[in-house]
Design an enzyme around this catalytic site. Sequence first.
Site: not given
Ligand code: URA
Length: 439
Positions: A85, A186, A171, A190, A164
Amino acid sequence: VSAFLPQLSIRTKRDGGRLADDELRAFVRGAADGSIPDYQLSALLMAIFLRGLDDRELATWADAMLHSGDVLDLSAIARPKVDKHSTGGVGDKISLPLAPAVAACGVAVPMVSGRGLGHTGGTLDKLESIPGFTVDLPVERFTELVDRLGCCLIGQTARIAPADRKLYALRDVTATVESIPLIASSIMSKKLAEGIDALVLDCKVGDGAFMTTIERARELCAAMQAIGRAAGKRVTAVLTRMDAPIGRTIGNALEVEESIEVLRGGGPADTRELTVELGAEMLALGGVASGDAARARIARALDDGSALALFGRLVEAQGGDARVIDRPREVLPRAKTRTPVLAPAAGVVSAMRSRDLGTAALLLGAGRKRTADAVDPSAGIELVAHLGDRVERGQPVAFLCHGDLPSDAVERAAALTIGAYDLGGSAPAPLSRILEVLR
Ligand code: URA
């Protein structure tokens, strides 16, 4: 919790106080089930943005976000399961070539991604620019595809990380992105919901990133690694330079096209480098290969067509038009208008302000102004001049790709784009994108 009053908790955080576990859990539950309205969630997000969360608050908040939905059990899949990620970058399309390349090397990649966030793009919006492609799959189908193909890319759903899904969308449009606890929770909610064995984090650093200094980036990595450790997962963090956009395109369909070039063994050198380096770390965590042997495995998957073929099967399995891998220009939506941005003087590109370029792409339609907005999949920026390139006065440095927009939007995007280029006298030394690796 029946006596829970959101405005009292918002006030506590606004004034720099600590929130109790049940207050934090009540907010996350309310985000997931829709019982707390957007205005109170947004106010709390801004209070957290300004005041932060301490370690205990963050651990509780992240745990509540993770358990706002199901935690998948992929133990029936024998292959190692590793995901990547990114903390968010401009032109960051790496998940598209990376997931099939790693899967082609024998490591399963169950990937839950995000949409555009702030001035950065999101993998889900990019994939949806492929006609028919759906990122909204039931959990059972996701699991089946990870097992059968080795990878699948979906979004947060009503069942996976639903808190999220809500908080991320808020956000994006409330200037509450660049917060270490909000980003860490966040991302990790996930990722830990996916049923992975291990995770590679690409932590972006620089003007185009949410963390602009290496110290802040290290702090973010430490927060994410602590959440991962508490869940018993191995997490490698790679700090990478985000001082210039990745590759030569910003925008959804444009980035899919560039990703397909990388999947054909070509594409810009930095985009391939990031794919190979992050892929090698994923193979190492998966126990398949490490170091140069792992890099060579990823490079081979890009060069021999195996990653591209897998991407084609993935597109088809997720409802998309798989002819995109052979004829991206015909299959992907193309912008109606390409407006050139001309160099005001001759010079060499000595620096680029990625954040402004990301904002310009957003204004052209590649991102959202309000949560309910649809993106224009064809909108974005083609960068003609990149770091170190020489340009002559009056030559295009970039093309703005867009549909019918008010002229002030195009003018503002053009001004941001031209202002994003420093045309100095000398080229910067070519640098690797990789700054450090925290294993
Ligand atoms: N990627 C994400 O999934 N969440 C964030 O807050 C920033 C980048």
